[in-house]
Design a protein around this motif. Structure first.
Motif, short mmCIF file in Angstrom:
data_model
loop_
_atom_site.label_atom_id
_atom_site.label_comp_id
_atom_site.label_asym_id
_atom_site.label_seq_id
_atom_site.Cartn_x
_atom_site.Cartn_y
_atom_site.Cartn_z
N GLU A 19 -5.62 -0.23 7.46
CA GLU A 19 -4.63 1.35 8.06
C GLU A 19 -3.00 1.09 7.81
OE1 GLU A 19 -6.38 3.11 11.73
OE2 GLU A 19 -4.66 2.27 12.68
N ILE A 22 -1.92 1.28 4.27
CA ILE A 22 -1.61 2.82 3.92
C ILE A 22 -0.23 3.36 4.89
CG2 ILE A 22 -2.66 4.10 4.53
CD1 ILE A 22 -3.85 3.97 2.87
N GLN A 23 -0.15 2.85 6.17
CA GLN A 23 1.23 3.01 6.57
C GLN A 23 2.47 2.83 5.95
OE1 GLN A 23 0.60 2.17 10.52
NE2 GLN A 23 -0.90 3.14 10.89
N ASP A 27 -0.90 1.40 -1.96
CA ASP A 27 -2.64 1.88 -2.56
C ASP A 27 -4.10 0.81 -2.17
OD1 ASP A 27 -4.49 2.43 -3.57
OD2 ASP A 27 -3.47 3.44 -5.92
N HIS A 44 -11.01 7.38 8.94
CA HIS A 44 -9.56 9.23 9.17
C HIS A 44 -9.33 8.28 8.00
CE1 HIS A 44 -8.95 4.14 11.02
NE2 HIS A 44 -8.19 4.85 10.88
N LEU A 45 -9.45 7.59 7.81
CA LEU A 45 -8.84 6.64 6.21
C LEU A 45 -9.10 6.95 4.28
CD1 LEU A 45 -8.08 3.29 6.44
CD2 LEU A 45 -6.50 4.93 7.14
N ALA A 47 -9.87 10.20 3.43
CA ALA A 47 -9.56 11.41 3.08
C ALA A 47 -7.43 11.06 2.36
CB ALA A 47 -8.97 12.62 4.17
N HIS A 48 -7.58 10.07 2.62
CA HIS A 48 -6.54 9.23 2.52
C HIS A 48 -5.97 9.11 1.02
CE1 HIS A 48 -2.28 7.65 1.96
NE2 HIS A 48 -2.36 7.80 3.03
N PRO A 49 -5.02 9.75 -0.07
CA PRO A 49 -5.39 9.67 -1.17
C PRO A 49 -5.24 8.34 -2.13
CG PRO A 49 -2.72 10.84 -0.37
CD PRO A 49 -3.79 11.05 0.68
N TYR A 50 -3.98 7.33 -1.50
CA TYR A 50 -3.93 5.91 -1.74
C TYR A 50 -5.21 5.20 -0.49
CZ TYR A 50 -0.38 8.00 -4.26
OH TYR A 50 0.38 8.36 -4.89
N PHE A 51 -6.16 5.88 -0.32
CA PHE A 51 -7.85 5.25 0.44
C PHE A 51 -9.00 4.75 -0.58
CE2 PHE A 51 -10.67 3.92 3.07
CZ PHE A 51 -10.71 1.85 3.14
#
Ligand code: NAD
Ligand code: UDP
Ligand code: UDP
Length: 312
Positions: A19, A22-23, A27, A44-45, A47-51
């Motif tokens: 987390e 990513i913040q 990547d 929660h991560l 959907a993040h494009p860089y996870f």
């Protein structure tokens, strides 16, 4: 953009680390076999494009391209690491060999999540990094303790033999949200028992000590260590030097939770260390780091997390 591999990324510490990375705009590739970690920790991560999440067991080779590696994969609670002790040693040792082989091929900096358990049941108090420890090589905790000691050996041999860029963190007891409710470690056990109004199970007479670090402080330390000068390899103690007995911890948690739970005493597990407290002088000097979160504040956050979890 830097690509970071976090093994054990779906676990307690790993999910907080993913987390924060990513913040910070990295990547992140999270690798986990879900032995103790859960998808819920990183849901929660997703959907993040860089996870990116990869289900993989680190005892098998892994061919990926990244810039840095945090090697956290390994069950950390005595209940879990003793369930399949052979797999625990394999994860520590074969896992380290594979991740070091990977780091060697792609010339990546690699950080090992080692542990205060390398000191065993220590005669030196507080523990400094130059203490070699007192570990039983054939007891029920040995799969973890000796596995982690062997992993440290491998890290330093790859460093000396192959000039690998390594960092070794000796992590002391860390607690906080996203510990598994059945994790078996003392903070989650006491909090969940208190919230359910069940007996608080103290092992032994409760006079043994530990020093508990809040997860946010630990993640900050791991990030600083990863970013530290190349010539600083560690091993470095990371933890909170505030030492408490298990009886004091139980009383603190009971006071914060309220309710009617009572303390009961159970037999002390074999080889349970009697005292543990980090000397963090080296971390202060080399990383400019010291824990910020008081035990009571961290416990309040943790209690809040388990309250929400048990309601849902
Ligand atoms: P955890 O059990 O929550 O996380 C460990 C993660 O590793 C889990 O997600 C698990 O599924 C994964 N894993 C286990 N075996 C694997 C394998 N063979 N391949 C891939 N993934 C695997 O524990 P944690 O508290 O988050 O600990 C993380 C790391 O920090 C561990 O290496 C642990 O030894 C170290 N550590 C933690 C503490 C602490 O107090 N939390 C103290 C000292 C050291
Ligand atoms: N390895 C891996 N990914 C890589 C490179 C190596 O998982 O990208 C594994 C490989 O399976 C090997 C281990 O890392 O068993 C150690 O690699 P190293 O190159 O140090 O040793 P060798 O391959 O010579 O045994
Ligand atoms: N402990 C306890 N009750 C529990 C779980 C643990 O009294 O329900 C004790 C355990 O015997 C040890 C301390 O708390 O002395 C810390 O245990 P934990 O498993 O959290 O971590 P470790 O022993 O690896 O430091």
């Amino acid at each position: 953009m830097q690509r970071i591999l976090v093994t054990g990324g779906a676990g307690f510490l790993g999910s907080h680390l993913c987390e924060r990375l990513i913040q910070r705009g990295y990547d992140v590739l999270c690798v986990d076999n879900f032995f103790t970690g859960t998808k819920a920790n990183i849901f929660h991560l997703l959907a993040h494009p860089y996870f990116e999440l990869l289900r993989h067991d680190v005892t098998f080779p892994l061919y990926v391209e990244v810039d840095r590696i945090f090697n956290l994969a390994c069950p950390a609670s005595p209940v879990h690491y003793q369930r399949d002790p052979v797999q625990t040693t394999k994860t520590s040792v074969h896992g380290a060999i594979n991740m070091l082989g990977l780091a060697k091929r792609i010339k990546a900096r690699i950080l090992q999540a080692s542990t205060s358990e390398v000191y065993g049941d220590p005669e030196v108090h507080p523990q400094t990094e130059d203490y070699w420890g007192r570990v039983n090589p054939i007891g029920p905790r040995s799969c973890y303790d000796e596995g982690k000691r062997c992993a440290e050996t491998l890290f330093f041999d790859y460093h000396r033999q192959h000039n690998l860029d390594i960092k070794v963190a000796r992590i002391f007891n860390t607690y906080g949200p996203r510990m598994h409710p059945n994790d078996g470690r003392v903070v989650s056990n006491f909090v969940v028992q208190a919230l359910r109004g069940e007996d608080i199970t103290i092992f032994g007479d409760g006079q043994q000590t530990r020093s508990f670090c809040y997860v946010d402080d630990m993640i900050e330390a791991l990030l600083r260590l990863m970013d530290s000068d190349k010539d600083f390899t560690g091993p470095v103690n990371l933890g909170n030097p505030q030492e408490v007995t298990m009886l004091e911890l139980a009383e603190k948690i009971l006071k914060l939770v309220g309710g009617k739970a009572k303390i009961t005493f159970r037999p002390l597990p074999k080889d349970d260390p009697k005292q543990r407290k980090p000397d963090i002088t080296l971390a202060r000097v080399k990383l400019g780091w010291a824990p910020q979160v008081e035990l009571e504040d961290g416990l309040r956050e943790t209690i809040g997390y388990f309250k929400r979890l048990l309601k849902s």
